[in-house]
Design a protein around this motif. Structure first.
Motif, PDB file in Angstrom:
ATOM      1  N   PRO A 100       1.013  -2.376  11.514  1.00  0.00           N
ATOM      2  CA  PRO A 100       1.116  -2.253   9.844  1.00  0.00           C
ATOM      3  C   PRO A 100       0.118  -1.390   9.185  1.00  0.00           C
ATOM      4  N   ILE A 101      -1.014  -1.124   9.901  1.00  0.00           N
ATOM      5  CA  ILE A 101      -2.034  -0.138   9.135  1.00  0.00           C
ATOM      6  C   ILE A 101      -1.783   1.086   9.442  1.00  0.00           C
ATOM      7  N   PHE A 102      -1.073   1.450  10.979  1.00  0.00           N
ATOM      8  CA  PHE A 102      -0.731   2.705  10.973  1.00  0.00           C
ATOM      9  C   PHE A 102       0.439   3.096  10.178  1.00  0.00           C
ATOM     10  N   ALA A 103       1.401   2.211   9.916  1.00  0.00           N
ATOM     11  CA  ALA A 103       2.595   2.276   9.271  1.00  0.00           C
ATOM     12  C   ALA A 103       2.016   2.484   7.632  1.00  0.00           C
ATOM     13  N   PHE A 104       0.863   2.128   7.248  1.00  0.00           N
ATOM     14  CA  PHE A 104       0.646   2.135   5.847  1.00  0.00           C
ATOM     15  C   PHE A 104       0.029   3.641   5.906  1.00  0.00           C
ATOM     16  N   VAL A 105      -0.681   4.028   6.759  1.00  0.00           N
ATOM     17  CA  VAL A 105      -1.326   5.528   6.937  1.00  0.00           C
ATOM     18  C   VAL A 105      -0.225   6.425   6.939  1.00  0.00           C
ATOM     19  N   GLY A 106       0.464   6.444   7.823  1.00  0.00           N
ATOM     20  CA  GLY A 106       1.792   7.128   7.643  1.00  0.00           C
ATOM     21  C   GLY A 106       2.797   7.197   6.425  1.00  0.00           C
ATOM     22  N   GLY A 107       2.916   5.925   5.823  1.00  0.00           N
ATOM     23  CA  GLY A 107       3.734   6.023   4.547  1.00  0.00           C
ATOM     24  C   GLY A 107       2.840   6.964   3.404  1.00  0.00           C
ATOM     25  N   PHE A 108       1.619   6.796   3.631  1.00  0.00           N
ATOM     26  CA  PHE A 108       0.636   7.348   2.525  1.00  0.00           C
ATOM     27  C   PHE A 108       0.575   9.005   2.726  1.00  0.00           C
ATOM     28  N   PHE A 109       0.532   9.290   3.902  1.00  0.00           N
ATOM     29  CA  PHE A 109       0.125  10.707   4.250  1.00  0.00           C
ATOM     30  C   PHE A 109       1.586  11.732   4.241  1.00  0.00           C
ATOM     31  N   PHE A 110       2.627  11.043   4.859  1.00  0.00           N
ATOM     32  CA  PHE A 110       3.907  11.496   5.105  1.00  0.00           C
ATOM     33  C   PHE A 110       4.771  11.387   3.968  1.00  0.00           C
ATOM     34  N   PHE A 111       4.753  10.061   3.359  1.00  0.00           N
ATOM     35  CA  PHE A 111       5.623   9.865   2.280  1.00  0.00           C
ATOM     36  C   PHE A 111       5.147   9.765   0.984  1.00  0.00           C
ATOM     37  N   LYS A 112       3.919   9.909   0.711  1.00  0.00           N
ATOM     38  CA  LYS A 112       3.491  10.012  -0.597  1.00  0.00           C
ATOM     39  C   LYS A 112       3.608   8.680  -1.158  1.00  0.00           C
ATOM     40  N   GLU A 113       3.602   7.417  -0.314  1.00  0.00           N
ATOM     41  CA  GLU A 113       3.581   6.207  -1.092  1.00  0.00           C
ATOM     42  C   GLU A 113       2.448   5.770  -1.838  1.00  0.00           C
ATOM     43  N   LYS A 114       2.561   5.240  -2.878  1.00  0.00           N
ATOM     44  CA  LYS A 114       1.334   4.821  -3.540  1.00  0.00           C
ATOM     45  C   LYS A 114       1.156   3.352  -3.021  1.00  0.00           C
ATOM     46  N   MET A 115      -0.215   3.101  -3.031  1.00  0.00           N
ATOM     47  CA  MET A 115      -0.950   2.097  -2.276  1.00  0.00           C
ATOM     48  C   MET A 115      -1.793   1.174  -3.375  1.00  0.00           C
ATOM     49  N   THR A 116      -1.796  -0.020  -3.706  1.00  0.00           N
ATOM     50  CA  THR A 116      -2.639  -0.915  -4.513  1.00  0.00           C
ATOM     51  C   THR A 116      -3.857  -0.772  -4.034  1.00  0.00           C
ATOM     52  N   MET A 117      -4.801  -1.261  -4.765  1.00  0.00           N
ATOM     53  CA  MET A 117      -6.236  -1.368  -4.531  1.00  0.00           C
ATOM     54  C   MET A 117      -6.298  -2.384  -3.304  1.00  0.00           C
ATOM     55  N   SER A 118      -5.767  -3.522  -3.469  1.00  0.00           N
ATOM     56  CA  SER A 118      -5.679  -4.669  -2.527  1.00  0.00           C
ATOM     57  C   SER A 118      -5.121  -4.112  -1.189  1.00  0.00           C
ATOM     58  N   GLU A 119      -4.266  -3.405  -1.174  1.00  0.00           N
ATOM     59  CA  GLU A 119      -3.762  -2.757   0.249  1.00  0.00           C
ATOM     60  C   GLU A 119      -5.042  -1.995   0.873  1.00  0.00           C
ATOM     61  N   TRP A 120      -5.398  -0.905   0.166  1.00  0.00           N
ATOM     62  CA  TRP A 120      -6.699  -0.118   0.543  1.00  0.00           C
ATOM     63  C   TRP A 120      -7.841  -1.053   1.238  1.00  0.00           C
ATOM     64  N   VAL A 121      -8.124  -2.330   0.530  1.00  0.00           N
ATOM     65  CA  VAL A 121      -9.176  -3.079   0.767  1.00  0.00           C
ATOM     66  C   VAL A 121      -8.738  -3.734   2.257  1.00  0.00           C
ATOM     67  N   SER A 122      -7.382  -4.359   2.390  1.00  0.00           N
ATOM     68  CA  SER A 122      -6.895  -4.885   3.475  1.00  0.00           C
ATOM     69  C   SER A 122      -6.959  -3.978   4.735  1.00  0.00           C
ATOM     70  N   ALA A 123      -6.576  -2.602   4.423  1.00  0.00           N
ATOM     71  CA  ALA A 123      -6.558  -1.641   5.484  1.00  0.00           C
ATOM     72  C   ALA A 123      -7.969  -1.297   6.162  1.00  0.00           C
ATOM     73  N   LEU A 124      -8.744  -1.508   5.101  1.00  0.00           N
ATOM     74  CA  LEU A 124     -10.217  -1.197   5.576  1.00  0.00           C
ATOM     75  C   LEU A 124     -11.008  -2.136   6.223  1.00  0.00           C
ATOM     76  N   LEU A 125     -10.645  -3.409   5.983  1.00  0.00           N
ATOM     77  CA  LEU A 125     -10.947  -4.751   6.786  1.00  0.00           C
ATOM     78  C   LEU A 125     -10.492  -4.636   8.115  1.00  0.00           C
ATOM     79  N   ALA A 126      -9.270  -4.096   8.131  1.00  0.00           N
ATOM     80  CA  ALA A 126      -8.678  -3.817   9.595  1.00  0.00           C
ATOM     81  C   ALA A 126      -9.270  -2.689  10.483  1.00  0.00           C
ATOM     82  N   ILE A 127      -9.599  -1.690   9.665  1.00  0.00           N
ATOM     83  CA  ILE A 127     -10.182  -0.548  10.468  1.00  0.00           C
ATOM     84  C   ILE A 127     -11.614  -1.001  10.921  1.00  0.00           C
ATOM     85  N   LEU A 128     -12.462  -1.570   9.876  1.00  0.00           N
ATOM     86  CA  LEU A 128     -13.716  -2.259  10.248  1.00  0.00           C
ATOM     87  C   LEU A 128     -13.614  -3.032  11.390  1.00  0.00           C
TER      88      LEU A 128
END
Length: 298
Positions: A100-128
């Protein structure tokens, strides 16, 4: 209640995948080939009887997506199975769960999808969490870190497989979609095995049992139960159930393979599962709000 029981059984079923790979000494590409080849063989009667007519509706674009999706799936299995040769079941399975995090990154960079702060925090937790696991494995050995990198690339491959496959999955039945993509992946893997001159037949009885069980339990039985359960529970619940795969795999590896879980793996796994769980739950709430807003307008 039956749907929730199916989710539990499905999660346990897919948890066995890494264990069966560890039980065989066959090359990773051969294991991947037979996993998908036998799955296709078992699906053939149902496909011919009920779904083969759907292929007449496929155009050149659909076939192009199918070839790309199947190729990505083939290399996902090669890389993931190979990662299990170098790192532990715990590290490999948890890192592959980062889809899901790879999909999140792909959607952000390739499809310019807007992400909420909570989604960013969730992604950062998984990356950490992935950084903690990789750092811990690096301290164990360079080979373990190499296995972690293979698992992460495998995760990127399977994310691409899901993203590309969405085009087909929306137009065709599950059986037609999986049969064609698995078939193409099997063909790609057969070419790969031939190019590297691996044997197709010189394996012992234990290896053949592992090949068949991989096709039946995690591939057909596990994922089929998830798809069956989706008639009664939402996709977010199914996604959350899949998060239990690494937990089940770690427990099975401890029981059957006597693999120990290091502190860094436990901490990293916790961050990844919490991060991805929060991300999926946040997406579900966000989608529900959109549906409610649409219903009010109409």
């Amino acid at each position: 209640m039956k749907a929730y029981i199916a989710l539990i059984i499905g999660a346990l079923s897919i948890s066995t995948s890494a264990i069966f790979v560890k039980f065989t000494d066959a090359p990773s590409a051969v294991i991947a080939f037979y996993r998908l080849f036998f799955a296709v063989v078992f699906m053939t009667p149902l496909f011919i009887v009920k779904h083969i007519r759907e292929t007449k509706q496929m155009n050149k674009k659909d076939w192009a997506f199918a070839v790309l999706s199947g190729t990505l799936l083939a290399f996902h299995f090669i890389l993931w199975f190979e990662s299990l040769r170098y790192t532990s079941v715990a590290s490999s399975v948890v890192l592959v769960t980062l889809q899901p995090i790879f999909a999140f990154v792909g959607g952000f960079f390739f499809f310019k999808e807007k992400m909420t702060m909570s989604e960013w925090v969730s992604a950062l937790l998984a990356i950490l969490g992935s950084v903690i696991i990789s750092w811990g494995d690096f301290r164990v050995s360079g080979e373990a870190l190499y296995g972690d990198m293979l698992a992460l690339i495998a995760c990127a491959m399977v994310t691409g497989y899901w993203l590309v496959g969405q085009h087909l999955r929306k137009q065709f039945s599950l059986i037609t979609y999986t049969y064609i993509v698995y078939g193409i992946a099997s063909l790609v893997l057969s070419v790969y095995v031939s190019l590297f001159r691996y044997s197709f037949l010189s394996y012992n009885a234990n290896d053949w049992w592992c090949f068949v069980l991989l096709a039946v339990i995690p591939t057909l039985f596990g994922h089929s139960l998830f798809n069956w359960a989706m008639k009664w529970v939402n996709a977010a619940m199914v996604s959350m159930a899949i998060l239990f795969e690494p937990i089940g795999a770690i427990i099975l590896a401890y029981i059957w393979l006597d693999e120990k879980v290091y502190l860094s793996q436990g901490i990293g796994s916790f961050f990844i599962i919490v991060g991805i769980g929060a991300y999926i739950l946040g997406k579900h709430i966000k989608n529900n709000k959109k549906i409610v807003a649409f219903q009010k307008r109409t």
